[in-house]
Write an enzyme that holds these catalytic residues in place. Structure first.
Site, mmCIF file in Angstrom:
data_model
loop_
_atom_site.group_PDB
_atom_site.id
_atom_site.type_symbol
_atom_site.label_atom_id
_atom_site.label_comp_id
_atom_site.label_asym_id
_atom_site.label_seq_id
_atom_site.Cartn_x
_atom_site.Cartn_y
_atom_site.Cartn_z
ATOM 1 N N GLY A 87 1.107 -2.213 -1.452
ATOM 2 C CA GLY A 87 -0.165 -3.150 -1.695
ATOM 3 C C GLY A 87 -1.377 -2.456 -1.738
ATOM 4 O O GLY A 87 -1.369 -0.972 -2.351
ATOM 5 N N ARG A 88 -2.316 -2.901 -1.316
ATOM 6 C CA ARG A 88 -3.645 -2.280 -1.602
ATOM 7 C C ARG A 88 -3.957 -1.510 -0.266
ATOM 8 O O ARG A 88 -4.883 -0.704 -0.389
ATOM 9 C CB ARG A 88 -4.702 -3.402 -1.816
ATOM 10 C CG ARG A 88 -4.739 -4.021 -3.125
ATOM 11 C CD ARG A 88 -5.960 -4.439 -3.617
ATOM 12 N NE ARG A 88 -6.003 -5.917 -2.811
ATOM 13 C CZ ARG A 88 -7.361 -6.321 -2.075
ATOM 14 N NH1 ARG A 88 -8.117 -5.691 -2.348
ATOM 15 N NH2 ARG A 88 -7.177 -7.411 -1.625
ATOM 16 N N GLU A 91 -4.444 2.609 -0.338
ATOM 17 C CA GLU A 91 -5.830 3.130 -1.178
ATOM 18 C C GLU A 91 -6.755 3.393 -0.050
ATOM 19 O O GLU A 91 -7.399 4.416 -0.243
ATOM 20 C CB GLU A 91 -6.084 2.358 -2.109
ATOM 21 C CG GLU A 91 -6.832 1.074 -1.850
ATOM 22 C CD GLU A 91 -7.197 -0.007 -3.055
ATOM 23 O OE1 GLU A 91 -7.903 -0.410 -2.690
ATOM 24 O OE2 GLU A 91 -6.470 0.233 -4.016
ATOM 25 N N CYS A 117 6.197 0.879 -3.715
ATOM 26 C CA CYS A 117 5.031 0.464 -4.548
ATOM 27 C C CYS A 117 3.844 1.312 -4.589
ATOM 28 O O CYS A 117 4.003 2.510 -5.085
ATOM 29 C CB CYS A 117 4.895 -0.960 -3.896
ATOM 30 S SG CYS A 117 3.511 -1.785 -5.102
ATOM 31 N N HIS A 118 2.782 0.980 -4.030
ATOM 32 C CA HIS A 118 1.551 1.858 -3.769
ATOM 33 C C HIS A 118 1.615 2.814 -2.820
ATOM 34 O O HIS A 118 0.890 3.566 -2.404
ATOM 35 C CB HIS A 118 0.337 1.044 -3.972
ATOM 36 C CG HIS A 118 0.003 0.505 -5.075
ATOM 37 N ND1 HIS A 118 0.659 -0.488 -5.632
ATOM 38 C CD2 HIS A 118 -1.010 0.726 -5.974
ATOM 39 C CE1 HIS A 118 0.108 -1.109 -6.925
ATOM 40 N NE2 HIS A 118 -0.857 -0.025 -7.288
ATOM 41 N N TYR A 137 5.183 2.176 -7.673
ATOM 42 C CA TYR A 137 4.492 1.266 -8.698
ATOM 43 C C TYR A 137 4.185 1.980 -10.259
ATOM 44 O O TYR A 137 3.453 3.026 -9.868
ATOM 45 C CB TYR A 137 3.702 0.261 -8.289
ATOM 46 C CG TYR A 137 3.245 -0.627 -9.203
ATOM 47 C CD1 TYR A 137 4.171 -1.896 -9.377
ATOM 48 C CD2 TYR A 137 2.136 -0.861 -10.042
ATOM 49 C CE1 TYR A 137 4.167 -2.764 -10.265
ATOM 50 C CE2 TYR A 137 1.935 -2.041 -10.884
ATOM 51 C CZ TYR A 137 2.805 -3.011 -11.098
ATOM 52 O OH TYR A 137 2.672 -4.034 -11.976
#
Length: 185
Positions: A87-88, A91, A117-118, A137
């Site tokens: 997800g975010r 980051e 994913c991320h 991802y």
């Protein structure tokens, strides 16, 4: 049974946070879900990423997820394995020095790490994937390569294990990722 640390945060991908958390608990493992600057009982916001035919995934607000442990109290040496959802959240979590230290501990100690994913953005920031085969991802491919790893393109339901590291591109890979991760526990 294993004691698994899960580092998560606001706007983590809902499925990538909740499904492995619940599945590992159902198997009898202890899973401590933590987030920097939050304590047990606090919640994080999640987001739902879906594949609806656009050039990238779509994002919708997900559920609130209650943390069950306090980040400030974590001692990485007390855990057998690490799980990093996507997800975010990755980051900004990768900017936290303690998060990076924890990830480096697991890699140096050769303890199992799973990331989806991320989530591999955290692995690249920690500098722990050089020479490894890593999936993520697809938009994370440049970072994975710049970190010295071999990016492995997999179908969205695939996962890959390289040593004690299990990675996968997105939540459709939960069955494959969890099977490979649990085999290392």
């Amino acid at each position: 049974m294993a004691k698994v640390l899960m580092i998560t945060g606001d706007f983590v991908e809902d499925y990538e946070n909740m499904v492995p958390f619940q599945a590992l608990l159902a198997m009898g493992h202890q899973v401590d879900a933590v987030c920097p600057d939050k304590k047990a009982g606090d919640t994080i916001a999640t987001s739902i990423h879906d594949f609806e035919g656009d050039q990238t995934y779509t994002e919708k607000r997900g559920h609130n997820f209650a943390l069950n442990a306090t980040f400030a109290n974590i001692n990485a040496a007390d855990y057998d394995a690490l799980y990093l959802p996507g997800g975010r959240a990755p980051e900004y979590l990768r900017l936290n020095a303690k998060v990076i230290e924890i990830i480096q501990h697991f890699a140096t100690a050769d303890k199992p790490i799973a990331s989806i994913c991320h989530g591999p953005q955290l692995l690249t920031a920690a500098g722990v994937i050089e020479g490894k085969k890593v999936s993520a991802y697809p938009t994370c491919q440049p970072e994975v390569k710049m970190a010295g790893a071999e990016y492995v393109e997999l179908p969205m339901d695939g996962a890959i294990t390289d040593g004690k590291l299990v990675t996968a591109p997105a939540w459709p890979a939960h069955p494959a990722m969890l099977k490979q991760f649990v085999a290392l526990l």
